[in-house]
Design an enzyme around this catalytic site. Structure first.
Site, mmCIF file in Angstrom:
data_model
loop_
_atom_site.group_PDB
_atom_site.id
_atom_site.type_symbol
_atom_site.label_atom_id
_atom_site.label_comp_id
_atom_site.label_asym_id
_atom_site.label_seq_id
_atom_site.Cartn_x
_atom_site.Cartn_y
_atom_site.Cartn_z
ATOM 1 N N ASP A 142 -1.912 -0.130 -0.405
ATOM 2 C CA ASP A 142 -1.209 -1.379 -0.438
ATOM 3 C C ASP A 142 -1.417 -2.173 -1.686
ATOM 4 O OD1 ASP A 142 -3.986 -2.120 -0.103
ATOM 5 O OD2 ASP A 142 -3.661 -2.997 1.715
ATOM 6 N N SER A 148 -3.693 2.238 3.298
ATOM 7 C CA SER A 148 -4.302 1.242 2.666
ATOM 8 C C SER A 148 -5.790 1.665 2.778
ATOM 9 C CB SER A 148 -4.052 -0.063 3.204
ATOM 10 O OG SER A 148 -2.631 -0.106 2.873
ATOM 11 N N ARG A 177 -12.781 8.047 2.223
ATOM 12 C CA ARG A 177 -13.716 7.654 3.611
ATOM 13 C C ARG A 177 -12.680 6.606 3.902
ATOM 14 N NH1 ARG A 177 -15.464 3.213 0.865
ATOM 15 N NH2 ARG A 177 -15.762 3.793 -1.426
HETATM 16 C C1 BGC Z 1 -9.367 -0.368 1.319
HETATM 17 C C2 BGC Z 1 -8.432 -0.510 0.457
HETATM 18 C C3 BGC Z 1 -7.207 -1.466 0.777
HETATM 19 C C4 BGC Z 1 -8.065 -2.789 1.080
HETATM 20 C C5 BGC Z 1 -6.921 -3.730 1.572
HETATM 21 C C6 BGC Z 1 -9.776 -1.787 1.820
HETATM 22 O O1 BGC Z 1 -10.698 -1.726 2.995
HETATM 23 O O2 BGC Z 1 -10.492 0.653 1.289
HETATM 24 O O3 BGC Z 1 -7.882 0.750 0.301
HETATM 25 O O4 BGC Z 1 -6.460 -1.728 -0.423
HETATM 26 O O5 BGC Z 1 -9.004 -2.595 2.326
HETATM 27 O O6 BGC Z 1 -6.202 -3.427 2.564
#
Ligand code: BGC
Length: 498
Positions: free
Chosen positions: A230, A177, A192
């Protein structure tokens, strides 16, 4: 004797006058401090204002940025990442699949047996572990070895009820995620880190290759068949349970959204048009930013001091990792500038991230007449004892300001997505039903936040449209969803004996 008595009486009277003056001065000082504290709170509340007009501007800005992000790579702060998921699970998926969910403070491993149309999810099991903070900023090998080891232990405990066909390699859906530039359904490079992770040697690397190497090091025989965010996992899991799901929103440690887009509406997609005509987009809306966002000095300071300054601005005012920290910063300011907790500033209040959002939520939702929970939390976490009811009320008020701003902005974000999908207006034949699969600890456990978000969304959409938009909690949809996507991209798909 008489003179002495008079003298004592005079001194006594002077002392009484002195003490009285001190008390009055003290009272004046404390009422001045109180007024100063209230002024700070009021100013904060004003700066956090989210009128309906402002929210509509935020929603419009979100829609505009979505178009820009779809038009070209780097065209917007919204990455609008192509997930390579052009078919969501149908329910036909069969077999035993694993999922690994990494993305917040905890990670999960999951095993499901899918029984096809008739059977659905036949068995499922999971294990959860927290990520030791040191691994969040160490090396990629250390983090992935840790995960692979937990997965190895979990695989060892696979029981016979999970019918793993002999000679077949186990397959895994990896929910990772963080923002990833996918190169296919089972590969992609990390753009990143977010949410307090910062492992330099991993940025730009292929996530699946790193995990596969760790699995080999730990002797786990498993193929990574799908790499998903996610939000994508939640969308897939949500769709499996309810075919009207077209949007997924995560409100947890971080925040993000994904939705089903017409492939033709993605100018930057140069691949073949999928048969379904659709492509799921991972928006990475946590990085959204707009001049319409109500940002305060506290937010700017939090951002500057964070591991990712200038990034994830929407996330930093709406998501679970940050809400408690914003509250701490305001409390510290009233302690320092208005002696809110007495002459000394409580030392614990100076520690970044000491006040976590679950504790804030517990204080916000304290229904006892004397705000007992607030008192206990202030004492246990911040070592501030004997808070008065008046002080506790101010703490609750601050929780409310911070949570309301976050929840209302999240609702505005959803409105922006619905606008892009054309689901915010009436169409011929009535409004189209849209289900939004929601997940994340903030959404799940912070009732005030969730209620505020849902009420705001209805308010913004208007009664008639709101009746066709449903938010649905998709509990651990992202893990199941990743396993389902591993199934629909299985290497054995042509093998009909499954
Ligand atoms: C991430 C996402 C993720 C979200 C929820 C963010 O900080 O960049 O990719 O889906 O958090 O988990």
């Amino acid at each position: 004797m008489g003179n002495v008595a008079v003298g004592v009486a005079v001194i006594g009277a002077a002392a009484v006058v002195g003490v009285a003056a001190l008390v009055v001065r003290q009272q004046m000082k404390s009422s001045g401090s109180w007024a100063r504290a209230m002024a700070i709170v009021k100013e904060f509340e004003e700066k956090c204002g989210t009128s309906d007009v402002k929210l509509k501007q935020v929603a419009d800005a979100m829609t505009v940025e979505m178009h820009a992000g779809l038009a070209s790579e780097g065209g917007s702060k919204l990455k609008m990442l192509i997930s390579f998921v052009d078919n969501l699970p149908t329910g036909d998926e069969k077999g035993v699949f694993y999922a690994l969910d990494l993305g917040g403070t905890n990670f999960r491993v999951l095993r499901v047996q899918l029984g096809g149309k008739e059977g659905g999810i036949v068995h499922q099991e999971f294990a959860e572990a927290s990520i030791p903070p040191a691994l969040m900023t160490g090396s990629s090998a250390a983090l992935f070895d840790y995960i692979a080891e937990k997965l190895a232990n979990f695989v060892d405990k696979e029981e016979k009820i999970f019918h793993q066909p002999p000679g077949r390699q186990r397959e895994l859906g990896f929910t990772f995620s963080f923002p990833v530039m996918q190169t296919s359904i089972d590969s992609g490079t990390l753009i990143r880190w977010t949410k307090g992770f910062s492992i330099d040697d991993m940025v730009g690397q292929d996530v699946v290759a790193e995990l596969t190497k760790a699995l080999q090091r730990k002797g786990v025989e498993m193929r990574v068949s799908a790499l998903v965010n996610d939000t994508i996992g939640t969308l897939a899991g949500g769709k499996y349970a309810n075919k009207d799901v077209d949007v997924a929103v995560i409100l947890g440690t971080g925040t993000n959204a994904a939705y089903v887009e017409h492939a033709q509406a993605i100018p930057k997609w140069h691949g073949p048009l999928p048969n379904s005509g659709e492509m799921v987009i991972n928006m990475e809306w946590g990085n959204f930013r707009s001049s319409h966002l109500p940002l305060t000095d506290y937010d700017h300071a939090l951002d500057v001091e964070s591991l990712n300054p200038g990034e994830q601005i929407f996330e930093k005012i709406t998501s679970g990792m940050y809400l408690g920290e914003i509250l701490r910063r305001v409390l510290l300011r009233i302690a320092e500038e208005a002696s809110f907790f007495g002459d000394d500033v409580p030392p614990k209040l100076k520690i970044p991230f000491v006040l976590r959002t679950p504790e804030m939520s517990a204080m916000h939702q304290d229904t006892s007449s004397d705000l007992r929970v607030v008192g206990v939390k202030m004492k246990d976490i911040l070592e501030i004892s004997n808070t008065s009811l008046k002080q506790r009320r101010v703490v609750v008020e601050l929780c409310n300001i911070v949570a309301t701003r976050g929840a209302r902005l999240a609702a505005a974000g959803i409105l922006g997505v619905l606008k892009k999908m054309g689901r915010d207006t009436l169409r011929d034949g009535g409004p189209e039903k849209t289900v939004i699969a929601m997940d994340g600890g903030l959404y799940e456990h912070y009732t005030e936040y969730r209620n505020c978000l849902e009420n705001t969304l209805s308010e913004l959409l208007g009664e008639e449209i709101a009746s066709s938009i449903v938010t649905e909690h998709s509990n651990d949809g992202s893990g199941i969803g990743a396993a389902l996507l591993a199934a629909s991209h299985s290497q054995y798909l042509e093998d009909k004996s499954r």
